[in-house]
Design a protein around this motif. Structure first.
Motif, PDB file in Angstrom:
ATOM      1  N   ALA A 214       0.936  -1.243  -0.027  1.00  0.00           N
ATOM      2  CA  ALA A 214      -0.098  -0.093   0.052  1.00  0.00           C
ATOM      3  C   ALA A 214       0.911   1.280   0.028  1.00  0.00           C
ATOM      4  N   VAL A 215       0.546   2.142  -0.897  1.00  0.00           N
ATOM      5  CA  VAL A 215       1.711   3.304  -1.265  1.00  0.00           C
ATOM      6  C   VAL A 215       0.664   4.596  -1.106  1.00  0.00           C
ATOM      7  N   MET A 216       1.376   5.518  -0.619  1.00  0.00           N
ATOM      8  CA  MET A 216       0.740   7.051  -0.858  1.00  0.00           C
ATOM      9  C   MET A 216       1.939   7.805  -1.338  1.00  0.00           C
ATOM     10  N   GLU A 217       1.558   8.235  -2.721  1.00  0.00           N
ATOM     11  CA  GLU A 217       2.589   8.996  -3.393  1.00  0.00           C
ATOM     12  C   GLU A 217       2.064  10.225  -3.714  1.00  0.00           C
ATOM     13  N   ASN A 218       2.797  11.349  -2.977  1.00  0.00           N
ATOM     14  CA  ASN A 218       2.326  12.656  -2.948  1.00  0.00           C
ATOM     15  C   ASN A 218       3.188  13.678  -3.191  1.00  0.00           C
ATOM     16  N   ARG A 219       4.347  13.250  -3.419  1.00  0.00           N
ATOM     17  CA  ARG A 219       5.751  14.053  -3.521  1.00  0.00           C
ATOM     18  C   ARG A 219       5.493  14.854  -5.018  1.00  0.00           C
ATOM     19  N   ASP A 220       6.280  15.847  -4.929  1.00  0.00           N
ATOM     20  CA  ASP A 220       6.003  16.796  -6.177  1.00  0.00           C
ATOM     21  C   ASP A 220       7.083  16.010  -7.503  1.00  0.00           C
ATOM     22  N   VAL A 221       8.226  15.916  -6.817  1.00  0.00           N
ATOM     23  CA  VAL A 221       9.073  14.895  -7.791  1.00  0.00           C
ATOM     24  C   VAL A 221       9.958  13.812  -6.784  1.00  0.00           C
ATOM     25  N   SER A 229       4.372  14.381   0.777  1.00  0.00           N
ATOM     26  CA  SER A 229       4.782  13.405   1.404  1.00  0.00           C
ATOM     27  C   SER A 229       4.812  11.981   0.578  1.00  0.00           C
ATOM     28  N   PHE A 230       5.435  10.932   1.297  1.00  0.00           N
ATOM     29  CA  PHE A 230       5.213   9.503   0.675  1.00  0.00           C
ATOM     30  C   PHE A 230       5.170   8.602   1.893  1.00  0.00           C
ATOM     31  N   ALA A 231       4.391   7.514   1.698  1.00  0.00           N
ATOM     32  CA  ALA A 231       4.224   6.505   2.570  1.00  0.00           C
ATOM     33  C   ALA A 231       4.228   4.840   1.765  1.00  0.00           C
ATOM     34  N   LEU A 232       4.508   4.071   2.533  1.00  0.00           N
ATOM     35  CA  LEU A 232       4.661   2.629   1.934  1.00  0.00           C
ATOM     36  C   LEU A 232       4.427   1.735   3.363  1.00  0.00           C
ATOM     37  N   SER A 248       9.197 -17.390   5.818  1.00  0.00           N
ATOM     38  CA  SER A 248       9.144 -16.350   6.848  1.00  0.00           C
ATOM     39  C   SER A 248       8.377 -15.246   6.393  1.00  0.00           C
ATOM     40  N   SER A 249       7.983 -14.202   6.858  1.00  0.00           N
ATOM     41  CA  SER A 249       7.185 -12.998   6.771  1.00  0.00           C
ATOM     42  C   SER A 249       7.755 -11.624   7.170  1.00  0.00           C
ATOM     43  N   THR A 250       8.008 -10.568   6.535  1.00  0.00           N
ATOM     44  CA  THR A 250       8.623  -9.424   7.153  1.00  0.00           C
ATOM     45  C   THR A 250       7.555  -8.145   6.911  1.00  0.00           C
ATOM     46  N   LEU A 251       7.600  -7.157   7.675  1.00  0.00           N
ATOM     47  CA  LEU A 251       6.802  -6.006   7.512  1.00  0.00           C
ATOM     48  C   LEU A 251       7.820  -4.671   7.353  1.00  0.00           C
ATOM     49  N   LEU A 252       7.625  -3.976   6.242  1.00  0.00           N
ATOM     50  CA  LEU A 252       8.462  -2.740   5.827  1.00  0.00           C
ATOM     51  C   LEU A 252       7.635  -1.578   5.892  1.00  0.00           C
ATOM     52  N   LEU A 253       7.899  -0.449   6.746  1.00  0.00           N
ATOM     53  CA  LEU A 253       7.112   0.837   7.053  1.00  0.00           C
ATOM     54  C   LEU A 253       8.052   1.803   6.504  1.00  0.00           C
ATOM     55  N   ASP A 254       7.605   2.658   5.638  1.00  0.00           N
ATOM     56  CA  ASP A 254       8.487   3.838   5.209  1.00  0.00           C
ATOM     57  C   ASP A 254       7.629   5.129   5.091  1.00  0.00           C
ATOM     58  N   TYR A 255       8.153   6.158   5.785  1.00  0.00           N
ATOM     59  CA  TYR A 255       7.318   7.139   5.582  1.00  0.00           C
ATOM     60  C   TYR A 255       8.144   8.589   5.549  1.00  0.00           C
ATOM     61  N   ARG A 256       8.091   9.336   4.533  1.00  0.00           N
ATOM     62  CA  ARG A 256       8.921  10.803   4.366  1.00  0.00           C
ATOM     63  C   ARG A 256       8.048  11.972   4.267  1.00  0.00           C
ATOM     64  N   HIS A 257       8.269  13.137   4.678  1.00  0.00           N
ATOM     65  CA  HIS A 257       7.652  14.282   4.804  1.00  0.00           C
ATOM     66  C   HIS A 257       8.671  15.221   4.503  1.00  0.00           C
ATOM     67  N   ILE A 270      12.648  21.465   5.603  1.00  0.00           N
ATOM     68  CA  ILE A 270      13.136  20.426   6.402  1.00  0.00           C
ATOM     69  C   ILE A 270      12.372  18.972   5.754  1.00  0.00           C
ATOM     70  N   GLY A 271      13.230  18.036   5.733  1.00  0.00           N
ATOM     71  CA  GLY A 271      12.620  16.682   5.351  1.00  0.00           C
ATOM     72  C   GLY A 271      12.651  15.756   6.662  1.00  0.00           C
ATOM     73  N   ILE A 272      11.962  14.808   6.761  1.00  0.00           N
ATOM     74  CA  ILE A 272      11.671  13.642   7.582  1.00  0.00           C
ATOM     75  C   ILE A 272      11.643  12.262   7.359  1.00  0.00           C
ATOM     76  N   TRP A 273      12.483  11.427   7.640  1.00  0.00           N
ATOM     77  CA  TRP A 273      12.264  10.204   7.138  1.00  0.00           C
ATOM     78  C   TRP A 273      12.108   9.065   8.493  1.00  0.00           C
ATOM     79  N   GLY A 274      11.090   8.178   8.337  1.00  0.00           N
ATOM     80  CA  GLY A 274      11.063   7.166   9.257  1.00  0.00           C
ATOM     81  C   GLY A 274      10.808   5.971   8.574  1.00  0.00           C
TER      82      GLY A 274
END
Length: 398
Positions: A214-221, A229-232, A248-257, A270-274
């Motif tokens: 599941a992705v939210m792609e809202n960055r300009d470039v 922002s961007f979220a995955l 096995s199974s894994t979970l990846l979470l990625d958020y940038r604003h 200012i950029g933040i990344w989690g």
């Protein structure tokens, strides 16, 4: 070396400028396609200096008003640590951003130090107090690595949200451990001790499976955002019937604003990344565990070498202040950043946040194409216990 770097920057700038001829948008066609076979030079602690070719391509699959710029970056590199690196990483936005195709293909003949699992591993080699006969601290590994990741995402209506599936494959082979000093007769490498305890082969192993995304792609470039922002969320399932050595199974979470600080100079921000990466079920082989610097473009953890920290679970955060260095132009810019990471080690009851590994640094930016914001980045990062590194790359870290 400085003269070579200056030549590459100037060559890149002239090539990109020449490529910026006006191209009229035509429906249902690839528009404004540009490819530049850039000579490449880079640096990071895990690889040393890298030399070769880094072809870069940009294009649009639809109207610029409704369709993001697609990009592909390739690498054909040789390093001062006698490594070969071949890769292709792409983000393709189809007409009106209705679909996104994300690819990450690699073939590495490479090496890398490893230090053990968790956030408290030392730099120097010493016997693990919790595991007699097994030594942690810096141990060199040679290995070959094949990766094939491909994901397809479908846009939900007119929103910025996407759902999709992907296939991922990692094959690690010819794994060889060594240290450059005299070692006790009872010495056992961290990698070997872990893989034996989990039932994996010591020289070759495979992780193969599917991802639900599941992705939210809202960055300009995407390659150099100024705002939004961007979220995955990516859940990976690695069943043995698809070729994984163990399920096995894994979970990846990625958020940038990205927060613009000046509406007239959006490069001032200012950029933040989690980032979080977690082993949910089953077992992964040693090199498949979450690790610093193993995000898609290998940009996390400036201040440390790729693979310096590893564990069953990983949490990473970064804040970066980006600013222009010219009053009216955007060619030159700078940055300061801070980051921190934490890793778990289940075998020794080390949980996330028991210890943090911070990093910080400064950087210089040279924008060689203003339309798609292609930028040469040079950063120097500092970590704990004498860790540090110089990083020279294309495009922003996140």
């Amino acid at each position: 070396m400085k003269k070579l770097l200056i030549f590459i920057v100037l060559f890149s700038y002239t090539q990109f400028t020449h490529a910026q001829d006006t191209v009229r948008y035509e429906p249902n066609k690839i528009n404004n396609f540009r490819i530049v076979p850039l000579p490449a030079i880079g640096s990071n602690p895990a690889n040393g200096w890298l030399f070769g070719v880094a072809p870069s391509a940009t294009w649009r699959m639809g109207d610029p008003k409704t369709t993001h710029l697609s990009n592909l970056v390739g690498n054909f590199l040789y390093t001062t640590k006698r490594q070969w690196i071949f890769s292709s990483r792409s983000n393709v936005f189809l007409n009106e951003d209705k679909w996104i195709l994300v690819g990450d293909w690699r073939y590495f003949i490479t090496s890398q130090p490893t230090f053990g699992l968790g956030s408290s591993t030392p730099n120097e080699i010493m016997e693990n107090p919790n595991q007699p006969g097994v030594y942690w601290g810096e141990q060199q590994m040679d290995f070959s690595w094949v990766r094939f990741y491909e994901t397809i995402l479908k846009r939900l209506g007119d929103s910025k949200f996407y759902l999709g599936v992907g296939y991922h494959l990692d094959i690690f082979s010819k794994v060889d451990n060594f240290v450059g000093e005299e070692i006790p007769a009872e010495f056992e490498f961290i990698h070997d001790a872990y893989n034996q305890s989990k039932g994996f082969d010591l020289e070759k192993y495979t992780i193969s499976g599917i991802t639900l995304n599941a992705v939210m792609e809202n960055r300009d470039v995407a390659v150099s955002p100024y705002e939004k922002s961007f979220a995955l969320i990516s859940f990976k399932i690695n069943p043995s019937f698809l070729g994984s050595d163990q399920s096995s199974s894994t979970l990846l979470l990625d958020y940038r604003h990205y927060f613009p600080l000046n509406p007239k100079r959006k490069r001032h921000l200012i950029g933040i990344w989690g980032l979080g990466n977690f082993l949910v079920s089953g077992q992964l082989p040693y090199m498949g565990l979450p690790s610093i610097g193993y995000d898609m473009f290998g940009r996390s953890g400036r201040g440390y070498a790729q693979g310096r920290f590893r564990g069953e679970s990983m949490v990473y955060s970064e804040v970066e202040y980006r600013f222009p260095l010219q009053r009216t132009k955007d060619t030159f810019g700078g940055t300061v950043f801070v980051n921190a990471a934490s890793f778990s080690n289940r075998d020794f009851n080390e949980s996330l946040f028991n210890q943090l590994n911070p990093g910080y640094g400064i950087g210089l930016r040279v924008m060689i194409n203003k339309e798609n914001r292609t930028t040469i980045t040079a950063d120097y990062g500092f970590g704990q216990k004498g860790n540090s590194g110089f990083y020279l790359n294309i495009n922003e870290s996140f």
